[in-house]
Design a protein around this motif. Structure first.
Motif, mmCIF file in Angstrom:
data_model
loop_
_atom_site.group_PDB
_atom_site.id
_atom_site.type_symbol
_atom_site.label_atom_id
_atom_site.label_comp_id
_atom_site.label_asym_id
_atom_site.label_seq_id
_atom_site.Cartn_x
_atom_site.Cartn_y
_atom_site.Cartn_z
ATOM 1 N N MET A 76 0.859 -1.179 0.000
ATOM 2 C CA MET A 76 0.000 0.000 0.000
ATOM 3 C C MET A 76 0.896 1.230 0.000
ATOM 4 O O MET A 76 2.036 1.191 0.450
ATOM 5 N N ALA A 77 0.378 2.324 -0.524
ATOM 6 C CA ALA A 77 1.117 3.586 -0.546
ATOM 7 C C ALA A 77 0.123 4.726 -0.691
ATOM 8 O O ALA A 77 -1.002 4.536 -1.170
ATOM 9 N N LEU A 78 0.535 5.907 -0.257
ATOM 10 C CA LEU A 78 -0.319 7.079 -0.400
ATOM 11 C C LEU A 78 0.527 8.319 -0.644
ATOM 12 O O LEU A 78 1.676 8.408 -0.205
ATOM 13 N N ALA A 79 -0.059 9.260 -1.363
ATOM 14 C CA ALA A 79 0.533 10.570 -1.588
ATOM 15 C C ALA A 79 -0.615 11.578 -1.606
ATOM 16 O O ALA A 79 -1.521 11.474 -2.439
ATOM 17 N N VAL A 80 -0.602 12.515 -0.661
ATOM 18 C CA VAL A 80 -1.710 13.464 -0.508
ATOM 19 C C VAL A 80 -1.148 14.866 -0.285
ATOM 20 O O VAL A 80 -0.203 15.053 0.490
ATOM 21 N N HIS A 81 -1.732 15.837 -0.979
ATOM 22 C CA HIS A 81 -1.412 17.249 -0.760
ATOM 23 C C HIS A 81 -2.571 17.885 -0.006
ATOM 24 O O HIS A 81 -3.736 17.786 -0.420
ATOM 25 N N GLY A 96 -3.860 21.407 1.149
ATOM 26 C CA GLY A 96 -3.696 22.848 1.044
ATOM 27 C C GLY A 96 -4.358 23.591 2.190
ATOM 28 O O GLY A 96 -5.091 23.020 3.009
ATOM 29 N N GLU A 97 -4.117 24.875 2.243
ATOM 30 C CA GLU A 97 -4.744 25.742 3.227
ATOM 31 C C GLU A 97 -6.198 26.005 2.829
ATOM 32 O O GLU A 97 -6.604 25.712 1.701
ATOM 33 N N PRO A 98 -7.021 26.544 3.768
ATOM 34 C CA PRO A 98 -8.378 26.949 3.375
ATOM 35 C C PRO A 98 -8.348 27.878 2.167
ATOM 36 O O PRO A 98 -7.525 28.790 2.083
ATOM 37 N N GLY A 99 -9.229 27.599 1.189
ATOM 38 C CA GLY A 99 -9.197 28.318 -0.072
ATOM 39 C C GLY A 99 -8.342 27.629 -1.112
ATOM 40 O O GLY A 99 -8.270 28.091 -2.258
ATOM 41 N N GLU A 100 -7.710 26.500 -0.732
ATOM 42 C CA GLU A 100 -6.901 25.710 -1.659
ATOM 43 C C GLU A 100 -7.476 24.294 -1.735
ATOM 44 O O GLU A 100 -8.587 24.040 -1.263
ATOM 45 N N PHE A 101 -6.714 23.369 -2.326
ATOM 46 C CA PHE A 101 -7.222 22.026 -2.591
ATOM 47 C C PHE A 101 -6.522 20.969 -1.748
ATOM 48 O O PHE A 101 -5.362 21.118 -1.362
ATOM 49 N N ILE A 102 -7.272 19.889 -1.494
ATOM 50 C CA ILE A 102 -6.725 18.621 -1.012
ATOM 51 C C ILE A 102 -6.840 17.643 -2.167
ATOM 52 O O ILE A 102 -7.916 17.480 -2.747
ATOM 53 N N TYR A 103 -5.731 17.007 -2.539
ATOM 54 C CA TYR A 103 -5.792 16.022 -3.612
ATOM 55 C C TYR A 103 -4.739 14.944 -3.380
ATOM 56 O O TYR A 103 -3.723 15.175 -2.702
ATOM 57 N N GLY A 104 -4.997 13.777 -3.921
ATOM 58 C CA GLY A 104 -4.036 12.697 -3.750
ATOM 59 C C GLY A 104 -4.634 11.347 -4.088
ATOM 60 O O GLY A 104 -5.742 11.239 -4.634
ATOM 61 N N VAL A 105 -3.897 10.308 -3.725
ATOM 62 C CA VAL A 105 -4.299 8.941 -4.035
ATOM 63 C C VAL A 105 -3.798 8.008 -2.942
ATOM 64 O O VAL A 105 -2.723 8.211 -2.368
ATOM 65 N N VAL A 106 -4.632 6.997 -2.626
ATOM 66 C CA VAL A 106 -4.271 5.933 -1.687
ATOM 67 C C VAL A 106 -4.495 4.615 -2.413
ATOM 68 O O VAL A 106 -5.618 4.326 -2.861
ATOM 69 N N GLY A 107 -3.441 3.823 -2.567
ATOM 70 C CA GLY A 107 -3.537 2.578 -3.321
ATOM 71 C C GLY A 107 -3.213 1.358 -2.485
ATOM 72 O O GLY A 107 -2.312 1.391 -1.637
ATOM 73 N N GLN A 108 -3.968 0.287 -2.713
ATOM 74 C CA GLN A 108 -3.710 -1.005 -2.066
ATOM 75 C C GLN A 108 -3.851 -2.119 -3.104
ATOM 76 O O GLN A 108 -4.631 -1.993 -4.050
ATOM 77 N N HIS A 109 -3.107 -3.213 -2.895
ATOM 78 C CA HIS A 109 -3.255 -4.379 -3.770
ATOM 79 C C HIS A 109 -3.070 -5.641 -2.932
ATOM 80 O O HIS A 109 -2.244 -5.687 -2.022
ATOM 81 N N TRP A 110 -3.862 -6.662 -3.283
ATOM 82 C CA TRP A 110 -3.795 -7.934 -2.564
ATOM 83 C C TRP A 110 -3.625 -9.100 -3.544
ATOM 84 O O TRP A 110 -4.263 -9.141 -4.595
ATOM 85 N N TRP A 111 -2.748 -10.038 -3.147
ATOM 86 C CA TRP A 111 -2.660 -11.362 -3.761
ATOM 87 C C TRP A 111 -2.909 -12.383 -2.663
ATOM 88 O O TRP A 111 -2.425 -12.226 -1.530
ATOM 89 N N ASP A 112 -3.644 -13.446 -2.972
ATOM 90 C CA ASP A 112 -3.870 -14.469 -1.952
ATOM 91 C C ASP A 112 -2.624 -15.339 -1.788
ATOM 92 O O ASP A 112 -1.882 -15.587 -2.748
ATOM 93 N N TYR A 113 -2.386 -15.789 -0.556
ATOM 94 C CA TYR A 113 -1.244 -16.669 -0.275
ATOM 95 C C TYR A 113 -1.640 -17.899 0.543
ATOM 96 O O TYR A 113 -0.825 -18.797 0.751
ATOM 97 N N ALA A 114 -2.887 -17.965 1.012
ATOM 98 C CA ALA A 114 -3.367 -19.123 1.770
ATOM 99 C C ALA A 114 -4.888 -19.050 1.800
ATOM 100 O O ALA A 114 -5.496 -18.039 1.442
ATOM 101 N N GLY A 115 -5.497 -20.160 2.260
ATOM 102 C CA GLY A 115 -6.948 -20.173 2.380
ATOM 103 C C GLY A 115 -7.569 -21.374 1.707
ATOM 104 O O GLY A 115 -6.879 -22.370 1.405
ATOM 105 N N ASP A 116 -8.858 -21.305 1.464
ATOM 106 C CA ASP A 116 -9.618 -22.396 0.880
ATOM 107 C C ASP A 116 -9.173 -22.629 -0.564
ATOM 108 O O ASP A 116 -9.256 -21.729 -1.409
ATOM 109 N N ASP A 117 -8.716 -23.849 -0.837
ATOM 110 C CA ASP A 117 -8.246 -24.168 -2.192
ATOM 111 C C ASP A 117 -9.359 -24.092 -3.225
ATOM 112 O O ASP A 117 -9.095 -23.892 -4.420
ATOM 113 N N ASP A 118 -10.605 -24.260 -2.776
ATOM 114 C CA ASP A 118 -11.725 -24.224 -3.712
ATOM 115 C C ASP A 118 -12.193 -22.801 -4.004
ATOM 116 O O ASP A 118 -13.001 -22.589 -4.920
ATOM 117 N N ALA A 119 -11.721 -21.835 -3.228
ATOM 118 C CA ALA A 119 -12.121 -20.446 -3.445
ATOM 119 C C ALA A 119 -11.330 -19.859 -4.602
ATOM 120 O O ALA A 119 -10.240 -20.314 -4.947
#
Length: 327
Positions: free
Chosen positions: A197-202, A204-227
């Motif tokens: 996961m990673a994030l980058a967010v700006h 700003g002060e009042p009258g300016e902007f908040i902008y950015g992105v938060v990303g996550q990714h998942w791969w399975d590594y265990a669990g029900d073999d039939d799933a």
């Protein structure tokens, strides 16, 4: 169409212990009353309303929050058209404690357990006589029942230096875990999954902007073999204009990408608009908000069409030990 192509297709798309995570959060809050004097001294500082309004916009800030979000989503698609069914309304409540800790003198650690409670209409097949639907004949009847179940729990772990966590430009990175806590197969993956996961967010002060992105990714590594295999991305993109120190207007929806689906069925992309503002519930500062979304891209067979998001995020007492370096 076969049973797999109607009922199971919907269930697969709907698939995507939480009580233990909640118990840990309550235990951590309880420790605030038994910390050592040095840590208790750190907890004495009380933030002003203006400081809280600034800090609550920082995803790696100092505040402890109990972020509660309720999503109302209108689901539609070709499978429902085949069955002659109206669009289905899904409700998902997300409970997300935001728990920042001082890892060392220079590094911060932010833990966000993401617990979901779902109320969905779930299809089931009744074997028996052939049943005629607007789209054709099936050798079974499809029934719908509303179920209330827990979903899988996500453990969001971010790291940042003190400087990386300071506005206006905020950066963090870490790892994310998906734990199979769903109380019904339809509401989870039956897999243990992990990824970056990673994030980058700006901010700003009042009258300016908040902008950015938060990303996550998942791969399975265990669990029900039939799933089914898990290869899933979640990308939240943010754009808000700060009308005042307390109030923002804009949007912060989540794009999901199921890389195991066909190329024309894997993206879910919402666009919309909303607002959030600071309020007081008694002495408790609370962030409240409302956003509306239209999904410009979603799976044709069964997916979201429209959505409403309600936000309620109280600032909870921050225990002194969370500001004392662990190492």
């Amino acid at each position: 169409m076969s049973q797999n192509s109607v009922v199971n297709k919907i269930k697969i798309i709907m698939k995507g212990q939480a009580w233990l995570i909640a118990a840990i959060f309550i235990a951590l809050l309880g420790q605030a009353f038994t910390v050592q004097p040095a840590a208790a001294e750190e907890a004495k500082k009380e933030y002003t309303q203006a400081e809280i309004s600034e800090m609550i916009n920082n995803p790696l800030g100092e505040l402890w929050l109990l972020f509660v979000q309720h999503d109302l989503t209108l689901m539609d698609g070709d499978a429902l058209d085949f069955l002659g069914e109206d669009a289905k309304t899904f409700h998902t409540t997300t409970i997300q404690p935001v728990l920042p800790f001082q890892l060392t003198e220079n590094w911060k650690y932010i833990l966000r357990p993401v617990i979901t409670v779902n109320s969905w209409d779930v299809p089931s097949a009744s074997e028996g006589s052939p049943t005629f639907y607007p789209g054709g004949e099936l050798p079974f009847a499809v029934d719908w029942d509303r179920e209330l179940e827990l979903g899988d729990t996500v453990l969001w772990n971010a790291f940042a230096t003190n400087e990386m966590a300071k506005p206006p430009n905020i950066f963090g990175f870490g790892f994310t875990l998906m734990v199979p806590t769903a109380t019904d197969d339809v509401f989870g993956t039956d897999k243990w999954s992990a990824g970056p996961m990673a994030l980058a967010v700006h901010v700003g002060e009042p009258g300016e902007f908040i902008y950015g992105v938060v990303g996550q990714h998942w791969w399975d590594y265990a669990g029900d073999d039939d799933a089914g295999q898990v290869n899933l991305s979640n990308i939240q993109y943010l754009l808000f204009y700060r009308l005042t120190a307390d109030t923002n207007i804009g949007f912060g929806p989540n794009i999901t990408v199921d890389w195991t689906a066909d190329s024309d069925q894997r993206w879910t992309i919402p666009v919309g608009l909303g607002f959030n503002t600071m309020a007081k519930v008694g002495p408790l500062p609370v962030k409240v908000g409302l956003e509306a979304y239209y999904y410009v891209e979603s799976p044709d067979s069964f997916g979201p069409d429209w959505g409403l998001r309600f936000i309620f995020s109280p600032v909870v007492p921050k225990p002194g030990f969370s500001k004392v370096p662990i190492f």
